[in-house]
Design a protein around this motif. Structure first.
Motif, PDB file in Angstrom:
ATOM      1  N   HIS A  28       0.889   5.980   2.883  1.00 42.39           N
ATOM      2  CA  HIS A  28       0.256   6.762   3.938  1.00 42.39           C
ATOM      3  C   HIS A  28       0.546   8.257   3.817  1.00 42.39           C
ATOM      4  N   LEU A  29       1.545   8.618   3.013  1.00 37.73           N
ATOM      5  CA  LEU A  29       1.975  10.012   2.972  1.00 37.73           C
ATOM      6  C   LEU A  29       0.975  10.963   2.310  1.00 37.73           C
ATOM      7  N   PRO A  30       0.207  10.549   1.267  1.00 34.46           N
ATOM      8  CA  PRO A  30      -0.746  11.501   0.674  1.00 34.46           C
ATOM      9  C   PRO A  30      -1.766  12.027   1.668  1.00 34.46           C
ATOM     10  N   ASP A  48      -8.253   5.969   4.256  1.00 37.10           N
ATOM     11  CA  ASP A  48      -8.629   5.734   2.865  1.00 37.10           C
ATOM     12  C   ASP A  48      -8.068   4.403   2.384  1.00 37.10           C
ATOM     13  N   ALA A  49      -8.437   4.016   1.170  1.00 41.16           N
ATOM     14  CA  ALA A  49      -8.037   2.720   0.622  1.00 41.16           C
ATOM     15  C   ALA A  49      -6.518   2.562   0.509  1.00 41.16           C
ATOM     16  N   GLY A  54      -1.669  -0.106   2.158  1.00 41.11           N
ATOM     17  CA  GLY A  54      -0.312   0.087   2.646  1.00 41.11           C
ATOM     18  C   GLY A  54      -0.040  -0.689   3.920  1.00 41.11           C
ATOM     19  N   MET A  55      -1.003  -0.719   4.840  1.00 41.83           N
ATOM     20  CA  MET A  55      -0.829  -1.486   6.071  1.00 41.83           C
ATOM     21  C   MET A  55      -0.678  -2.971   5.776  1.00 41.83           C
ATOM     22  N   GLY A  56      -1.457  -3.450   4.811  1.00 44.89           N
ATOM     23  CA  GLY A  56      -1.323  -4.850   4.412  1.00 44.89           C
ATOM     24  C   GLY A  56       0.044  -5.146   3.813  1.00 44.89           C
ATOM     25  N   LEU A  57       0.557  -4.208   3.004  1.00 42.75           N
ATOM     26  CA  LEU A  57       1.885  -4.390   2.417  1.00 42.75           C
ATOM     27  C   LEU A  57       2.976  -4.403   3.491  1.00 42.75           C
TER      28      LEU A  57
END
Length: 513
Positions: A28-30, A48-49, A54-57
């Motif tokens: 999420h940081l970028p 974005d993708a 990341g949320m899924g991870l």
């Protein structure tokens, strides 16, 4: 000796889950970094993708970590734990192990408390970025507090299931995951993630108290609970205000949530210094490890008939004594919630509205917290050496004085808020440090857990009530809010004086005989 995290489903799964959650947050940081040219404003931007992956991870990693820490053969463990009581002897001396445990738990509580304490410092930024009224933004702290209520219920059960140490580790993993609140482009996502943050934070204090109660000698239990809880509360507020003063003017309000990443990982690493509960180890049949832990802390275990006999010697309060004492502590806890999650929560936004910059208002509140810091030691000293009842009454009186000074500040229209806020922080942190240990020492065994749990719930209920008023559109000035808070605060002081009983040096089984 085997690791205290052995006998789990799979430690490698816990490590894998931690890595997955960390990668999910980093993804999420970028997007946050790309918003630098817009003063780190993300409102209205599409996810974005990498953020979606990341949320899924984060979700998958949390579930995998929870499964990895789950003990084997849970049903047998719960049955075995039912008749085990672990406690240190009355007059046992404090060892270096006790002091190390207290130090680690203070740091853990500071990390835990700074999450809800950060809510007030994010409100002005959220109002400005999302362009919504204050009552709409109030949904964020409302759902965060609702999450703490949910967490308070769930984490007690989880701690018995997973053990104290594993519970703290799992809570830390959730802290790391909820740091993505700082990268959410919509208010709705912020509300959802703040609920999860509250759920992660809600059980840390009860789990900490449970671990200390098993490890600390009875003679030192009261003041150690007050000291650890008080330092954690003041330190958390100071950390939140300090981070806000240093970083929010540069990175915006979102940095307060993104800081959950390093602090949560720090809490995971601190888990290695926290001993596992001897009661949990005995219930798992790991007698040698349990005995090693009890030797370090001078504790002993009782089983079966000894526990039943202790229960039979206690007598629950009835009638006016029960309801009066419970009402006194409940109203005290409710008042604390109204002030801490109402008045103090909205104070940064009020200072900004009066013309202070975000950095200046955060620095003023950090100075107030710094002034309040030494009083935690005074509260612990008063509680252990003077009087448990009058120590609580003194903290309520200091809170009343702070409310009066806030009212005076509002009526005068000028002046520094440092000392009024410092008194409020001193009083409220003294109350929250004392009220739960005092409640646990004020009721007989058969009603102790229920009464203490009810008082703890009232601390959250006060905050929910304060946020519900704001959500309903009732706009209160700081002066009006402080005036209204004085009523239950003064009532709780009168009831504590009338119904409170001295518990210092008393056999709790004989308090209400």
């Amino acid at each position: 000796m085997k690791s205290t995290l052995s006998d789990r489903q799979a430690i490698w799964a816990f490590v894998l889950g931690c890595v997955a959650v960390t990668i999910g947050v980093v993804a999420h940081l970028p997007m946050f970094a790309m918003a630098r040219a817009m003063n780190y404003r993300l409102a209205g931007m599409p996810m974005d993708a990498p953020m979606l992956v990341g949320m899924g991870l984060i979700v998958a990693g949390t579930l995998v970590a929870a499964w990895g820490l789950l003990p084997r053969d849970v049903a047998a463990q719960r049955a075995a734990a039912a008749d085990i009581v672990v406690a240190a002897p009355e007059d046992a001396a404090l060892s270096p192990a006790h002091w190390r445990l207290m130090a680690v738990l203070v740091v853990a509580l500071v990390i835990d408390v700074m999450k809800p304490a950060s809510l007030g410092f994010t409100v002005p930024g959220m109002v400005a970025e999302y362009g919504v009224p204050k009552k709409t933004v109030s949904l964020v702290p409302f759902f965060a507090l609702a999450g703490t209520v949910t967490g308070s219920v769930l984490w007690g059960w989880i701690a018995d299931l997973y053990g104290r140490k594993a519970t703290i580790l799992l809570s830390a993993v959730m802290f790391v995951g909820t740091s993505i609140c700082g990268a959410m482009p919509s208010l709705a996502w912020n509300i959802a993630m703040c609920f999860m943050m509250g759920a992660a934070a809600g059980g840390m204090l009860p789990v900490t108290y449970a671990l200390l109660a098993e490890m600390m000698p009875s003679r030192h239990r009261g003041w150690s609970l007050v000291l650890v809880g008080g330092l954690g509360a003041v330190g958390g507020y100071f950390a939140a205000s300090g981070i806000s003063a240093m970083l929010q003017p540069i990175f915006g309000w979102r940095i307060l949530w993104l800081s959950n990443l390093p602090t949560g990982l720090t809490l995971v690493l601190l888990g290695g210094l926290i001993p596992e509960s001897a009661k949990f180890l005995l219930a798992r049949g790991r007698v040698a490890e349990a005995e090693a832990v009890m030797r370090r802390f001078g504790a002993t275990a009782r089983r079966g008939a000894a526990v039943v006999a202790a229960r039979d010697r206690s007598h629950p309060l009835t009638g006016l004594h029960l309801h009066g004492k419970l009402a006194a502590l409940s109203i005290c806890a409710l008042s604390w919630g109204l002030i801490n999650f109402g008045l103090l929560l909205w104070l940064p936004a009020d200072l900004v509205a009066k013309g202070y910059s975000v950095g200046v208002s955060s620095r003023l509140l950090a100075e107030s917290a710094l002034i309040a810091f030494p009083t935690v030691f005074v509260a612990a000293l008063l509680y252990s050496r003077w009087s448990t009842k009058w120590a609580l009454a003194t903290m309520i009186a200091l809170t009343l004085a702070g409310l009066l000074l806030v009212l005076r500040l509002e009526l005068a229209g000028s002046g520094s808020p440092v000392w009024p806020v410092a008194l409020l922080i001193v009083g409220t942190n003294g109350i929250i440090a004392i009220v739960l240990p005092y409640a646990a020492e004020s009721f007989p065994l058969r009603v102790r857990a229920r009464a203490t749990g009810w008082v703890a719930a009232c601390t959250k209920a006060g905050g929910l009530l304060a946020q519900a008023l704001t959500i309903s559109g009732i706009a209160l000035s700081m002066g009006t809010a402080s005036l209204l808070a004085m009523i239950p605060t003064a009532l709780s002081l009168a009831l504590i004086v009338w119904f409170g009983r001295e518990t210092r040096g008393r056999d709790l089984r004989e308090l209400d005989g």
